[in-house]
Design a protein around this motif. Structure first.
Motif, mmCIF file in Angstrom:
data_model
loop_
_atom_site.group_PDB
_atom_site.id
_atom_site.type_symbol
_atom_site.label_atom_id
_atom_site.label_comp_id
_atom_site.label_asym_id
_atom_site.label_seq_id
_atom_site.Cartn_x
_atom_site.Cartn_y
_atom_site.Cartn_z
ATOM 1 N N SER A 135 45.014 43.732 40.633
ATOM 2 C CA SER A 135 44.516 42.811 39.606
ATOM 3 C C SER A 135 45.101 43.138 38.244
ATOM 4 C CB SER A 135 42.980 42.876 39.552
ATOM 5 O OG SER A 135 42.407 42.503 40.782
ATOM 6 N N TRP A 172 42.444 46.794 44.987
ATOM 7 C CA TRP A 172 42.214 45.533 44.284
ATOM 8 C C TRP A 172 42.298 45.728 42.778
ATOM 9 C CZ3 TRP A 172 42.289 40.559 45.218
ATOM 10 C CH2 TRP A 172 42.094 40.068 46.508
ATOM 11 N N LEU A 231 47.011 35.812 43.785
ATOM 12 C CA LEU A 231 46.713 37.225 44.018
ATOM 13 C C LEU A 231 46.004 37.401 45.360
ATOM 14 C CD1 LEU A 231 46.361 40.197 43.335
ATOM 15 C CD2 LEU A 231 44.450 39.577 41.829
ATOM 16 N N SER A 283 39.152 40.665 41.401
ATOM 17 C CA SER A 283 40.298 40.004 40.774
ATOM 18 C C SER A 283 39.851 39.128 39.612
ATOM 19 C CB SER A 283 41.063 39.175 41.803
ATOM 20 O OG SER A 283 40.213 38.235 42.439
#
Length: 289
Positions: free
Chosen positions: A119, A115, A163, A231
């Motif tokens: 991100s 992640w 995302l 994120s």
């Protein structure tokens, strides 16, 4: 013999129970007690009992309502997006055409991507001087000015939602693929003989056959939407002016930036009650259906 067997069972269960009690149960109870105190991490020895004041503060906090609104927006965009795209990809791969294995790996790669890495990549792409604005302004010459993807709250929420979709499609695909393996192919053959087209097969055979899987995916994605943190924290950090804040980032801000552990504890339990209530409602609705 029974007493010995029972004692052995308790001894085998004891390490797991102690681990659960010490690392999970005790922190939960301790955190619940903190929610009734004015308690700062900067002074661990100074705690003032305030009753339900922290909980009242949560519901009077405008940022809390902003964070709840943002989670709903994120869920409304990301959950259907992941489900629809994941099902379409799974159904296409279920046809076992050439290159299916390669595409399975390709679509699943975002799931195993960190992640943090994902991100930061999205932030690089969508920042004011990022890759997307470079392509739009300098390569395609579609506009003379850059687009503020991350400075505008709604655009930033869209970026974070995209995302989430990009990361989650592969997981949904795998679950749907497993469910599709259980649909009898004879049903599709019979439907073809009756003159059904591809959409009719999906509507009347595939979707009813994977309905329980759809409900499971929906529940897990909704819970995941409420738990979005990394994120948002890395792409916008809740800005500008808390306009993209979500519950976990606001909780983190209160606990580890402002050191207000009492308020953060109360916020965490309000958050837990919301998730539990939403899960209960969804189970009831699914059971009724």
């Amino acid at each position: 013999m029974n007493k010995k067997g029972g004692l052995a069972g308790y001894l085998f269960a004891a390490p797991g129970f102690l681990f659960f009690s010490f690392f999970l149960l005790y922190p939960l109870l301790r955190n619940f007690l903190f929610s009734f105190y004015d308690f700062k991490l900067t002074n661990l020895n100074d705690k003032t009992f305030t009753g339900f004041a922290n909980y009242l503060h949560v519901f009077q906090d405008s940022v809390f309502w902003l964070s709840l609104r943002n989670i709903i927006i994120y869920g409304v965009i990301s959950v259907p997006g992941q489900m629809i795209l994941g099902f379409l990809v799974a159904y296409a791969l279920y046809q076992n055409r050439k290159g299916t294995t390669v595409f399975r790996v390709f679509y699943f790669l975002p799931v195993i991507t960190s992640w943090v890495v994902a991100s930061l990549i999205f932030k690089f792409v969508f920042t004011d001087q990022g890759l997307l604005n470079y392509i739009i302004t300098d390569t395609l010459h579609l506009t003379d000015s850059t687009i503020s993807w991350l400075s505008d709250p709604m655009k930033a929420l869209l970026v974070i939602s995209f995302l989430g979709i990009w990361k989650g499609v592969g997981w949904v695909m795998v679950i749907y693929l497993a469910a599709l393996q259980g649909v009898p192919k004879e049903m599709y053959e019979a439907a073809s003989l009756d003159g059904c087209n591809g959409w009719q097969k999906i509507r009347y055979i595939t979707l009813p056959a994977v309905r329980s899987t759809t409900l499971f995916i929906q529940l897990m994605l909704i819970i995941g939407a409420f738990n979005v943190f990394t994120s948002v924290y890395l792409v916008t950090n809740g800005g500008p002016m808390h306009e993209t804040e979500v519950m976990l980032t606001w909780m983190y801000q209160k606990a580890f930036t402002e050191y207000d552990l009492g308020y953060a504890s109360a916020l965490s339990y309000v958050f837990a009650v919301l998730i539990a209530g939403l899960t209960f409602i969804q189970f009831r609705l699914n059971k009724r259906d």
